[in-house]
Design a protein around this motif. Structure first.
Motif, PDB file in Angstrom:
ATOM      1  N   ASP A  66     -35.416   5.826 -12.126  1.00  0.00           N
ATOM      2  CA  ASP A  66     -35.416   4.113 -12.254  1.00  0.00           C
ATOM      3  C   ASP A  66     -35.396   2.933 -12.982  1.00  0.00           C
ATOM      4  O   ASP A  66     -34.773   2.216 -12.861  1.00  0.00           O
ATOM      5  N   PHE A  67     -36.608   2.944 -13.179  1.00  0.00           N
ATOM      6  CA  PHE A  67     -37.627   2.916 -13.635  1.00  0.00           C
ATOM      7  C   PHE A  67     -37.289   3.100 -16.454  1.00  0.00           C
ATOM      8  O   PHE A  67     -37.582   2.797 -16.847  1.00  0.00           O
ATOM      9  N   ASN A  68     -36.786   4.376 -15.539  1.00  0.00           N
ATOM     10  CA  ASN A  68     -36.551   4.884 -17.386  1.00  0.00           C
ATOM     11  C   ASN A  68     -37.973   5.210 -17.804  1.00  0.00           C
ATOM     12  O   ASN A  68     -37.921   4.711 -19.023  1.00  0.00           O
ATOM     13  N   LEU A  69     -38.556   5.670 -17.179  1.00  0.00           N
ATOM     14  CA  LEU A  69     -40.299   5.714 -18.006  1.00  0.00           C
ATOM     15  C   LEU A  69     -40.530   7.183 -18.220  1.00  0.00           C
ATOM     16  O   LEU A  69     -39.814   8.579 -17.919  1.00  0.00           O
ATOM     17  N   THR A  70     -40.728   7.146 -19.644  1.00  0.00           N
ATOM     18  CA  THR A  70     -41.307   8.476 -20.503  1.00  0.00           C
ATOM     19  C   THR A  70     -42.838   9.060 -19.584  1.00  0.00           C
ATOM     20  O   THR A  70     -43.430   8.639 -18.751  1.00  0.00           O
ATOM     21  N   PRO A  71     -42.542  10.730 -20.590  1.00  0.00           N
ATOM     22  CA  PRO A  71     -43.823  10.834 -19.725  1.00  0.00           C
ATOM     23  C   PRO A  71     -45.334  10.244 -19.622  1.00  0.00           C
ATOM     24  O   PRO A  71     -46.227  10.091 -19.411  1.00  0.00           O
ATOM     25  N   ALA A  72     -45.278   9.581 -21.642  1.00  0.00           N
ATOM     26  CA  ALA A  72     -46.591   8.864 -21.499  1.00  0.00           C
ATOM     27  C   ALA A  72     -46.784   7.513 -20.867  1.00  0.00           C
ATOM     28  O   ALA A  72     -48.025   7.593 -20.330  1.00  0.00           O
ATOM     29  N   GLU A  73     -45.688   7.688 -20.352  1.00  0.00           N
ATOM     30  CA  GLU A  73     -46.317   5.898 -19.676  1.00  0.00           C
ATOM     31  C   GLU A  73     -45.973   6.201 -18.725  1.00  0.00           C
ATOM     32  O   GLU A  73     -46.535   5.523 -17.569  1.00  0.00           O
ATOM     33  N   LYS A  74     -45.273   7.358 -17.530  1.00  0.00           N
ATOM     34  CA  LYS A  74     -46.117   7.721 -16.328  1.00  0.00           C
ATOM     35  C   LYS A  74     -47.714   7.911 -16.313  1.00  0.00           C
ATOM     36  O   LYS A  74     -48.006   7.327 -15.387  1.00  0.00           O
ATOM     37  N   GLY A  75     -47.566   8.339 -17.218  1.00  0.00           N
ATOM     38  CA  GLY A  75     -49.432   9.080 -17.656  1.00  0.00           C
ATOM     39  C   GLY A  75     -49.941   7.556 -17.902  1.00  0.00           C
ATOM     40  O   GLY A  75     -51.603   7.371 -17.062  1.00  0.00           O
ATOM     41  N   PRO A  95     -54.729  11.332 -16.767  1.00  0.00           N
ATOM     42  CA  PRO A  95     -53.508  11.338 -16.634  1.00  0.00           C
ATOM     43  C   PRO A  95     -53.194  10.938 -17.621  1.00  0.00           C
ATOM     44  O   PRO A  95     -51.884  11.846 -18.324  1.00  0.00           O
ATOM     45  N   SER A  96     -53.461  10.589 -18.869  1.00  0.00           N
ATOM     46  CA  SER A  96     -53.612   9.887 -20.129  1.00  0.00           C
ATOM     47  C   SER A  96     -53.317  11.223 -21.604  1.00  0.00           C
ATOM     48  O   SER A  96     -52.472  11.475 -21.978  1.00  0.00           O
ATOM     49  N   ILE A  97     -54.460  11.913 -21.493  1.00  0.00           N
ATOM     50  CA  ILE A  97     -55.023  13.204 -21.849  1.00  0.00           C
ATOM     51  C   ILE A  97     -53.383  14.300 -21.562  1.00  0.00           C
ATOM     52  O   ILE A  97     -52.134  14.775 -22.818  1.00  0.00           O
ATOM     53  N   THR A  98     -53.047  14.075 -20.156  1.00  0.00           N
ATOM     54  CA  THR A  98     -52.539  15.785 -19.690  1.00  0.00           C
ATOM     55  C   THR A  98     -51.049  14.639 -20.067  1.00  0.00           C
ATOM     56  O   THR A  98     -50.016  15.147 -20.338  1.00  0.00           O
ATOM     57  N   GLY A  99     -50.643  13.611 -20.198  1.00  0.00           N
ATOM     58  CA  GLY A  99     -48.972  12.454 -19.822  1.00  0.00           C
ATOM     59  C   GLY A  99     -48.776  13.260 -21.778  1.00  0.00           C
ATOM     60  O   GLY A  99     -48.066  13.595 -22.492  1.00  0.00           O
ATOM     61  N   ALA A 100     -50.259  12.940 -22.574  1.00  0.00           N
ATOM     62  CA  ALA A 100     -49.554  13.310 -23.915  1.00  0.00           C
ATOM     63  C   ALA A 100     -49.881  14.505 -24.739  1.00  0.00           C
ATOM     64  O   ALA A 100     -48.907  15.354 -25.499  1.00  0.00           O
ATOM     65  N   ILE A 101     -50.139  15.830 -23.410  1.00  0.00           N
ATOM     66  CA  ILE A 101     -50.271  17.072 -23.944  1.00  0.00           C
ATOM     67  C   ILE A 101     -48.780  17.544 -23.865  1.00  0.00           C
ATOM     68  O   ILE A 101     -47.831  18.668 -23.851  1.00  0.00           O
ATOM     69  N   VAL A 102     -48.591  16.901 -22.325  1.00  0.00           N
ATOM     70  CA  VAL A 102     -47.240  16.941 -21.903  1.00  0.00           C
ATOM     71  C   VAL A 102     -45.960  16.549 -23.008  1.00  0.00           C
ATOM     72  O   VAL A 102     -45.133  17.690 -23.237  1.00  0.00           O
ATOM     73  N   ALA A 103     -46.382  15.813 -23.361  1.00  0.00           N
ATOM     74  CA  ALA A 103     -44.898  14.977 -24.700  1.00  0.00           C
ATOM     75  C   ALA A 103     -44.676  15.791 -25.576  1.00  0.00           C
ATOM     76  O   ALA A 103     -44.199  15.945 -26.194  1.00  0.00           O
ATOM     77  N   THR A 104     -46.266  16.460 -26.201  1.00  0.00           N
ATOM     78  CA  THR A 104     -45.759  16.842 -27.485  1.00  0.00           C
ATOM     79  C   THR A 104     -46.010  18.551 -26.833  1.00  0.00           C
ATOM     80  O   THR A 104     -45.654  19.223 -28.428  1.00  0.00           O
ATOM     81  N   SER A 105     -46.305  19.769 -25.686  1.00  0.00           N
ATOM     82  CA  SER A 105     -46.383  20.625 -25.409  1.00  0.00           C
ATOM     83  C   SER A 105     -45.888  21.083 -24.500  1.00  0.00           C
ATOM     84  O   SER A 105     -44.936  20.697 -24.183  1.00  0.00           O
ATOM     85  N   THR A 106     -46.815  22.254 -23.753  1.00  0.00           N
ATOM     86  CA  THR A 106     -46.205  22.108 -22.253  1.00  0.00           C
ATOM     87  C   THR A 106     -47.746  22.175 -21.800  1.00  0.00           C
ATOM     88  O   THR A 106     -48.926  21.859 -21.730  1.00  0.00           O
ATOM     89  N   TYR A 107     -47.154  22.901 -20.296  1.00  0.00           N
ATOM     90  CA  TYR A 107     -48.516  21.825 -19.104  1.00  0.00           C
ATOM     91  C   TYR A 107     -49.515  22.927 -18.889  1.00  0.00           C
ATOM     92  O   TYR A 107     -50.534  22.656 -19.329  1.00  0.00           O
ATOM     93  N   THR A 108     -49.221  23.899 -20.040  1.00  0.00           N
ATOM     94  CA  THR A 108     -50.353  25.272 -19.744  1.00  0.00           C
ATOM     95  C   THR A 108     -51.959  24.485 -20.120  1.00  0.00           C
ATOM     96  O   THR A 108     -52.929  25.006 -19.882  1.00  0.00           O
ATOM     97  N   GLY A 109     -51.790  23.909 -22.013  1.00  0.00           N
ATOM     98  CA  GLY A 109     -53.061  23.607 -22.007  1.00  0.00           C
ATOM     99  C   GLY A 109     -53.639  22.689 -21.996  1.00  0.00           C
ATOM    100  O   GLY A 109     -55.080  22.461 -21.258  1.00  0.00           O
ATOM    101  N   ALA A 110     -52.555  22.145 -20.618  1.00  0.00           N
ATOM    102  CA  ALA A 110     -53.315  20.926 -19.710  1.00  0.00           C
ATOM    103  C   ALA A 110     -54.430  21.278 -18.404  1.00  0.00           C
ATOM    104  O   ALA A 110     -54.927  20.993 -17.982  1.00  0.00           O
ATOM    105  N   PHE A 111     -53.327  23.024 -18.146  1.00  0.00           N
ATOM    106  CA  PHE A 111     -53.925  23.414 -17.456  1.00  0.00           C
ATOM    107  C   PHE A 111     -55.356  23.703 -17.665  1.00  0.00           C
ATOM    108  O   PHE A 111     -56.618  23.914 -16.331  1.00  0.00           O
ATOM    109  N   VAL A 112     -55.642  24.605 -18.738  1.00  0.00           N
ATOM    110  CA  VAL A 112     -56.040  24.779 -19.181  1.00  0.00           C
ATOM    111  C   VAL A 112     -57.907  24.485 -19.683  1.00  0.00           C
ATOM    112  O   VAL A 112     -58.998  24.547 -19.461  1.00  0.00           O
TER     113      VAL A 112
END
Length: 440
Positions: free
Chosen positions: A50-59, A393-410
């Motif tokens: 609805d709000f067209n949020l980016t991954p970084a904005e969601k974080g 949440p902010s670090i995860t959003g930055a990782i997801v925006a530039t890479s994949t979820y794998t690094g965030a889980f590790v």
């Protein structure tokens, strides 16, 4: 003998009844707390569209909650010590429920951001104040299990949020979901106002026999309260102890995993594993179900080890370190598996062990802090640790925006390992406090 037995039987029933009522209300408050808090994570795929949020904005939106939350963890604890936990619990529930309902009126990124900060202010005092209630209402031999049952309401609320918010969002729109759960919270506050008191001694429904049982075995006997108050150290001297600060650092690491899971796991299932929005609403509840049993089991396990060994400090520490290490390994592996089934299974095990460790933090604080400063010490620990809610949440959003979820889980798993090591190496039993022997 028969007459004596007859008179004691109903009295024993009354002894257990009223503090159980308080515990049920505390657990219900935690259900509502996590139902409200998890609602945004479940509804985020709908809101982002609805709000067209980016991954970084969601974080940023996820993190904004903790700006108010972390500060009012401490403020709420101090207020619970000074004006009593009954008022703090009631006003906390009213404020956050109101903010939750107002989320239904959000119209863009900025309006949602402001509401989430205020929502965090309302929820900030809840866990610390609930811990103060447990300290006031339950004997030492029941503290860990009471904390476990109370806090188990949190993951239960998280489990309910997926199906409840998901169904309401799909069939009625996400805004309706926030209004419904806001009304539930306001209803709880009304019940709490008429049922609860700050201490068992203030409650006319508590029998003398129950009051004696509640007050038996505590570090500070009731008859010594006035003397203790005269000789009590200042608040800051009492709570700025190495053990309390080390426990706060460990809980920061624990909470990094919790808030990473709370805010990003539903989006991970949709974005990285291809789970549908409807499917996500159901399967994302499974780890929370495991967490509910984990929280309750952790409290009973700690009390069992305490009862069997007589080692109060050891019972807390061994459960916390072992369970947090197991959780950390499972979290790290979740980001490496290929299927949604494997990811949900690993995260379910991880959250179960995470919650199994959780009651140990609150019982360690109860052990370390003077009775009159339990709320303040718990608030300091909780406030410092919940800064991870801004970071994760902010670090995860930055990782997801530039890479994949794998690094965030590790990374999240690594934080858990650090948290376990801090407790193992950095938290020592106070030498000036005589360990208390559990009453069988």
């Amino acid at each position: 003998m028969t007459a004596s037995t007859t008179t004691m039987t109903p009295r024993k029933s009354r002894i257990k009844k009223y503090r159980t009522t308080i515990l049920v209300l505390l657990a219900a408050a935690m259900v509502i707390n996590y139902l409200d808090r998890s609602a945004l994570a479940v509804a985020m795929p709908f809101i982002a569209n609805d709000f067209n949020l980016t991954p970084a904005e969601k974080g940023i939106i996820f993190s904004s909650f903790f700006l108010g939350y972390a500060l009012f963890n401490f403020v709420g604890g101090v207020l619970a010590d000074k004006i009593g936990p009954k008022k703090v619990m009631a006003w906390s529930m009213i404020l956050w429920s109101t903010m939750c309902g107002l989320v239904a009126g959000a119209f863009n990124f900025w309006s949602l951001l402001v509401l989430r900060v205020l929502f965090g202010v309302g929820e900030g005092p809840i866990s610390t104040t609930a811990n103060k209630v447990v300290n006031n209402w339950f004997p030492l031999k029941e503290r860990a299990r009471s904390v476990g049952i109370n806090q188990a309401g949190g993951p239960l609320g998280g489990a309910l949020s997926g199906p409840v918010v998901g169904v309401l969002a799909v069939y009625f729109g996400w805004r309706v979901a926030f209004v419904v759960i806001a009304l539930i919270g306001l209803t709880w506050a009304l019940i709490w106002y008429f049922v609860a008191t700050d201490t068992a001694r203030q409650n006319s429904r508590v029998t003398p026999a129950e009051l004696a049982e509640i007050e038996a075995g505590t570090r500070v006997e009731q008859a010594e309260d006035e003397a203790v108050a005269r000789d009590a150290p200042s608040m800051w001297k009492a709570i700025l102890q190495p053990a309390i600060l080390a426990t706060a650092l460990s809980l920061f690491c624990y909470n990094y995993i919790l808030f990473f899971f709370l805010t990003w796991f539903p989006s991970f299932l949709v974005d990285a594993q291809g789970v549908s929005l409807a499917g996500m609403s159901v399967v994302s509840a499974l780890p929370w179900v495991a967490g509910t049993f984990g929280y309750m089991g952790g409290g009973y396990l700690i009390d069992y080890i305490f009862r069997r060994t007589g080692k109060q400090f050891f019972s807390r520490k061994v459960v916390l370190v072992t369970c947090l290490l197991i959780c950390s390994v499972c979290v790290g592996l979740t980001g490496m598996v290929a299927s949604a089934t494997s990811a949900v299974t690993l995260m379910t095990v991880a959250v179960g062990f995470l919650m199994l460790a959780a009651p140990a933090y609150w019982t360690l604080i109860n052990d370390a802090a003077p009775k009159e400063y339990v709320g303040s010490a718990g608030g300091l620990m909780h406030g410092l640790s919940n800064l991870s809610g801004i970071v994760a949440p902010s670090i995860t959003g930055a990782i997801v925006a530039t890479s994949t979820y794998t690094g965030a889980f590790v990374l999240a798993g690594g934080f858990g390992v650090v948290g376990a090591l801090v407790i193992w190496a950095g938290v020592r039993q106070r030498q000036d406090v005589r360990p208390e022997v559990p009453v069988a």
